[in-house]
Scaffold this motif. Structure first.
Motif, mmCIF file in Angstrom:
data_model
loop_
_atom_site.group_PDB
_atom_site.id
_atom_site.type_symbol
_atom_site.label_atom_id
_atom_site.label_comp_id
_atom_site.label_asym_id
_atom_site.label_seq_id
_atom_site.Cartn_x
_atom_site.Cartn_y
_atom_site.Cartn_z
ATOM 1 N N ALA A 388 -8.825 -0.027 -3.134
ATOM 2 C CA ALA A 388 -7.260 0.854 -3.519
ATOM 3 C C ALA A 388 -7.497 2.054 -3.709
ATOM 4 O O ALA A 388 -6.823 3.460 -3.409
ATOM 5 C CB ALA A 388 -7.321 1.003 -5.445
ATOM 6 N N ARG A 389 -8.757 3.062 -2.633
ATOM 7 C CA ARG A 389 -8.369 3.975 -2.640
ATOM 8 C C ARG A 389 -8.083 4.552 -1.391
ATOM 9 O O ARG A 389 -7.638 5.395 -1.317
ATOM 10 C CB ARG A 389 -10.428 4.476 -2.610
ATOM 11 C CG ARG A 389 -11.431 4.179 -3.699
ATOM 12 C CD ARG A 389 -12.532 4.598 -3.789
ATOM 13 N NE ARG A 389 -12.943 5.081 -4.726
ATOM 14 C CZ ARG A 389 -13.697 5.812 -5.829
ATOM 15 N NH1 ARG A 389 -12.311 7.039 -5.413
ATOM 16 N NH2 ARG A 389 -14.193 5.658 -7.001
ATOM 17 N N ILE A 390 -7.562 3.573 -0.808
ATOM 18 C CA ILE A 390 -6.102 4.119 0.294
ATOM 19 C C ILE A 390 -5.369 4.394 -0.371
ATOM 20 O O ILE A 390 -4.403 6.197 0.363
ATOM 21 C CB ILE A 390 -5.684 3.041 1.017
ATOM 22 C CG1 ILE A 390 -4.657 3.397 2.078
ATOM 23 C CG2 ILE A 390 -5.123 1.825 -0.135
ATOM 24 C CD1 ILE A 390 -4.348 2.314 2.808
ATOM 25 N N LEU A 391 -5.174 4.252 -1.676
ATOM 26 C CA LEU A 391 -4.152 5.375 -2.896
ATOM 27 C C LEU A 391 -4.718 6.697 -2.698
ATOM 28 O O LEU A 391 -3.567 7.804 -3.212
ATOM 29 C CB LEU A 391 -4.049 4.740 -3.635
ATOM 30 C CG LEU A 391 -2.956 3.970 -4.089
ATOM 31 C CD1 LEU A 391 -3.254 2.873 -5.101
ATOM 32 C CD2 LEU A 391 -1.964 3.423 -3.363
ATOM 33 N N MET A 392 -5.632 7.069 -3.155
ATOM 34 C CA MET A 392 -6.369 8.611 -3.084
ATOM 35 C C MET A 392 -5.726 9.359 -2.157
ATOM 36 O O MET A 392 -6.449 10.616 -1.957
ATOM 37 C CB MET A 392 -7.559 8.145 -3.710
ATOM 38 C CG MET A 392 -8.079 8.267 -4.862
ATOM 39 S SD MET A 392 -6.912 8.951 -6.177
ATOM 40 C CE MET A 392 -8.130 10.108 -5.873
ATOM 41 N N VAL A 393 -5.189 8.454 -0.788
ATOM 42 C CA VAL A 393 -5.327 9.981 0.892
ATOM 43 C C VAL A 393 -4.313 10.319 -0.345
ATOM 44 O O VAL A 393 -2.458 9.964 -0.367
ATOM 45 C CB VAL A 393 -5.542 8.729 1.813
ATOM 46 C CG1 VAL A 393 -5.159 10.042 3.450
ATOM 47 C CG2 VAL A 393 -5.767 7.676 2.169
ATOM 48 N N PRO A 394 -4.195 11.751 0.180
ATOM 49 C CA PRO A 394 -3.243 12.516 0.265
ATOM 50 C C PRO A 394 -1.632 12.273 0.672
ATOM 51 O O PRO A 394 -2.428 11.993 1.944
ATOM 52 C CB PRO A 394 -3.900 14.069 0.797
ATOM 53 C CG PRO A 394 -5.181 14.206 0.864
ATOM 54 C CD PRO A 394 -6.163 12.215 1.084
ATOM 55 N N GLY A 395 -0.608 12.834 -0.135
ATOM 56 C CA GLY A 395 0.685 11.769 0.637
ATOM 57 C C GLY A 395 0.997 12.348 2.503
ATOM 58 O O GLY A 395 1.267 11.761 2.514
ATOM 59 N N ARG A 396 0.811 13.789 2.207
ATOM 60 C CA ARG A 396 0.901 14.389 3.737
ATOM 61 C C ARG A 396 0.412 14.097 5.073
ATOM 62 O O ARG A 396 0.402 13.700 5.944
ATOM 63 C CB ARG A 396 0.493 15.912 3.362
ATOM 64 C CG ARG A 396 -0.887 16.358 3.471
ATOM 65 C CD ARG A 396 -1.224 17.765 3.506
ATOM 66 N NE ARG A 396 -2.353 17.985 3.075
ATOM 67 C CZ ARG A 396 -2.844 18.084 2.203
ATOM 68 N NH1 ARG A 396 -2.851 17.930 1.107
ATOM 69 N NH2 ARG A 396 -4.642 18.376 1.860
ATOM 70 N N LEU A 397 -1.194 13.389 4.575
ATOM 71 C CA LEU A 397 -1.662 12.288 5.937
ATOM 72 C C LEU A 397 -1.740 10.910 5.973
ATOM 73 O O LEU A 397 -0.747 10.152 6.417
ATOM 74 C CB LEU A 397 -3.023 12.018 5.125
ATOM 75 C CG LEU A 397 -3.771 13.579 5.697
ATOM 76 C CD1 LEU A 397 -5.253 13.537 5.472
ATOM 77 C CD2 LEU A 397 -3.878 14.084 6.992
ATOM 78 N N LEU A 398 -0.785 9.815 4.057
ATOM 79 C CA LEU A 398 -0.214 8.777 4.154
ATOM 80 C C LEU A 398 0.337 8.033 4.635
ATOM 81 O O LEU A 398 0.980 7.562 5.520
ATOM 82 C CB LEU A 398 -0.255 8.548 2.774
ATOM 83 C CG LEU A 398 -0.162 7.420 2.246
ATOM 84 C CD1 LEU A 398 -1.846 5.732 2.858
ATOM 85 C CD2 LEU A 398 -0.525 6.547 0.852
ATOM 86 N N LEU A 399 0.949 9.148 4.310
ATOM 87 C CA LEU A 399 2.586 9.386 4.583
ATOM 88 C C LEU A 399 2.814 8.614 6.611
ATOM 89 O O LEU A 399 3.883 8.105 7.040
ATOM 90 C CB LEU A 399 3.642 10.345 4.106
ATOM 91 C CG LEU A 399 4.207 9.597 2.865
ATOM 92 C CD1 LEU A 399 5.271 10.585 2.442
ATOM 93 C CD2 LEU A 399 4.465 8.388 3.120
ATOM 94 N N PRO A 400 2.328 9.713 7.582
ATOM 95 C CA PRO A 400 2.332 10.018 8.557
ATOM 96 C C PRO A 400 1.394 7.976 9.347
ATOM 97 O O PRO A 400 1.550 8.446 10.131
ATOM 98 C CB PRO A 400 2.098 11.238 8.744
ATOM 99 C CG PRO A 400 2.196 12.113 7.667
ATOM 100 C CD PRO A 400 2.580 11.347 6.793
ATOM 101 N N LEU A 401 0.565 8.181 8.175
ATOM 102 C CA LEU A 401 -0.096 7.270 9.166
ATOM 103 C C LEU A 401 0.273 5.618 8.790
ATOM 104 O O LEU A 401 0.627 4.921 9.091
ATOM 105 C CB LEU A 401 -1.945 6.893 7.991
ATOM 106 C CG LEU A 401 -2.741 7.651 8.561
ATOM 107 C CD1 LEU A 401 -3.380 8.384 7.418
ATOM 108 C CD2 LEU A 401 -3.303 7.694 9.882
ATOM 109 N N ILE A 402 1.524 5.755 7.855
ATOM 110 C CA ILE A 402 2.381 4.466 7.901
ATOM 111 C C ILE A 402 3.104 4.288 8.569
ATOM 112 O O ILE A 402 3.358 3.475 9.128
ATOM 113 C CB ILE A 402 2.816 4.385 6.330
ATOM 114 C CG1 ILE A 402 1.702 4.906 5.058
ATOM 115 C CG2 ILE A 402 3.787 3.872 6.068
ATOM 116 C CD1 ILE A 402 2.395 5.071 3.753
#
Length: 505
Positions: A388-402
């Motif tokens: 669940a800590r994948i949700l802790m990834v900052p949004g500026r990193l998570l969205l480009p990763l998605i």
């Protein structure tokens, strides 16, 4: 049966079988968590290893990879709304809203528990009824499968909000239209390819689902936070881990759902060609219809029952799919087709004589499913806080990763840049449709079932010399279609009655 179970216990509980069972469960879970990779890819990757093992051990390992991938496939659906496997699309309807509300831990715990129960119930039913169920599945003909697909399409009413049935039906029609693009399986002619070589093989399911869910979700997140960049997304993600604790009331609420969905999923799974995807959609639809009026609107907004139903159904269906594979030699999906090829490579011919010729393999696979589901639960529950800590990834990193993994996942399937361009086009269209409150799930369901419907309808017309009378002269076909009609018109009648009551008041 008792002798068979004892033989299966002796084979499945050998040191080598346990090691490869645990390894298969772990590998399947990890591969299933990655958007774009599913059970078929996981099993294909394991074939070189399985070829060096004894037949019983090799099949146990590949079976563990299969239901392990189904078990872990819900993770990306719940956390980032990226269901790379068809059977976990329905899990995202309520799983992703739960994680957005700060209950990611609870959502993953519900998914793990429901998957475990579905797998165990499916294994018990498989053990008790495989010979009888194999004979029952022979009663289904192509016309019955066509009717079953119609019943599956009718379930779009479950994905329609208040007054949204017309929108859901329109999206289903779009999905059916997209499923016809490419080369016809029956006639071998090109359809709606617009002269493009890239569309000869049709539109990939992975391309469509990653575009309409994962990539569209990332684009919507950017559109919703224009002023502050992605800071709002970051803040919401940082408080979204939540607790894994499931209350006693929630357990009492979802337990009947898990039981019903497991039985339904197993029954759907033992029908060749239906599988975990159809089972998960039907389970979700039936639970929404059975829910009390006060709870029904919560479906699609983070209802625990809406997450438990498809998770239990798809894992039970994965177990049920072994009935036609082992007892009839009929693969019900691409995944079980790979398993069939592995069995034949070992010199084992699946079919009615498998009980007699290879009892160790048959019973070892069934017994290993009990142990495998326990292993999956033990492996997954302790890992939930870390997953669940994948949700802790900052949004500026998570969205480009998605976006990156969505595009790369699609590209690695075909190595064709046209698919990326088509994916972006679908994603932009999906964003526009979602802003207009059009549901995406009916389109995906129509796309998945469209090919199956066409194939089975073509076979039925061939059998009955292009005479459509089988729709009402064959009792089983007519019964299923009648059930579909009831399922479609009851919500409409309910809406009309509610409107009349409102106008009277």
């Amino acid at each position: 049966m008792l002798d068979g179970i004892l033989l299966g216990l002796d084979t499945a509980f050998s040191a080598q079988a346990i090691v490869f069972l645990v390894g298969g469960c772990l590998a399947g879970t990890l591969i299933g968590m990655l958007p774009g990779l599913g059970p078929m890819t996981a099993i294909a990757l394991m074939i070189p290893i399985a070829s060096t093992l004894e037949p019983a051990t090799g099949i146990i390992m590949m079976a563990a990879v299969y239901y392990g991938a189904i078990f872990g496939g819900s993770t990306s659906s719940i956390l980032i709304n990226a269901p790379g496997v068809a059977s976990t699309v329905a899990s995202s309807f309520d799983g992703y809203p739960l994680s957005q509300q700060g209950h990611a831990g609870k959502a993953l715990a519900i998914a793990a528990g429901a998957s475990f129960c579905g797998g165990i119930i499916g294994a018990i039913l498989l053990m008790l009824g495989a010979p009888v169920l194999a004979q029952a599945s022979l009663l289904f003909q192509s016309s019955d499968y066509f009717a079953l697909m119609v019943l599956g399409l009718v379930s779009v009413a479950a994905f329609a909000g208040n007054g949204g049935l017309i929108k859901a039906l329109l999206m289903t029609t779009i999905g059916l239209m997209l499923s016809t693009v490419g080369t016809s399986q029956a006639q071998g002619v090109e359809r709606f390819t617009l002269g493009s070589i890239d569309l000869i093989d049709g539109i990939s399911f992975l391309l469509l689902v990653m575009a309409t869910f994962a990539l569209a979700e990332a684009l919507l997140a950017v559109l919703r936070t224009p002023a502050s960049g992605l800071q709002i997304v970051e803040q919401s993600k940082r408080k979204s881990l939540g607790s894994m604790r499931i209350t006693k009331q929630e357990v009492r609420d979802i337990s009947p759902t898990v039981a019903r969905s497991s039985v339904l999923g197993f029954i759907i799974g033992l029908l060749p060609g239906a599988g975990a995807t159809v089972a998960s959609f039907l389970a979700y639809a039936s639970e929404q219809r059975m829910a009390p009026r006060k709870q029904s609107p919560a479906f699609g907004e983070g209802a625990p029952r809406g997450l438990a139903a498809p998770e239990a159904a798809n894992n039970a269906a994965a177990t049920g799919s072994f009935v036609p594979l082992l007892t009839l030699g009929i693969p019900g999906s691409g995944t079980t087709a790979i398993l069939l090829g592995a069995l034949i490579a070992y010199g084992i011919q699946p079919g009615p004589m498998l009980f007699i010729n290879e009892p160790a393999v048959f019973w070892a696979v069934i017994v290993s499913m009990w142990l495998g589901n326990v292993v999956l639960l033990v492996l997954n529950l302790p890992l939930i806080p870390y997953i669940a800590r994948i949700l802790m990834v900052p949004g500026r990193l998570l969205l480009p990763l998605i976006m990156f993994f969505s595009i790369i996942g699609v590209y690695l399937v075909s190595f064709n840049t046209f698919d990326i361009q088509l994916m972006v086009l679908f994603a932009v269209a999906a964003v526009g449709l979602r802003l207009l409150n059009f549901p995406m799930a009916p389109m995906i369901l129509g796309f998945i079932l469209g090919g199956l419907m066409e194939e089975n309808l073509g076979r039925a017309l061939l059998i009955y010399d292009n005479n459509w009378s089988f729709l009402w002269t064959r009792p089983l076909t007519f019964g299923i279609l009648l059930l579909a009609a009831v399922a479609l018109f009851v919500p409409l009648l309910r809406t009309l009655v509610n409107r009349k009551k409102g106008s009277d008041q």
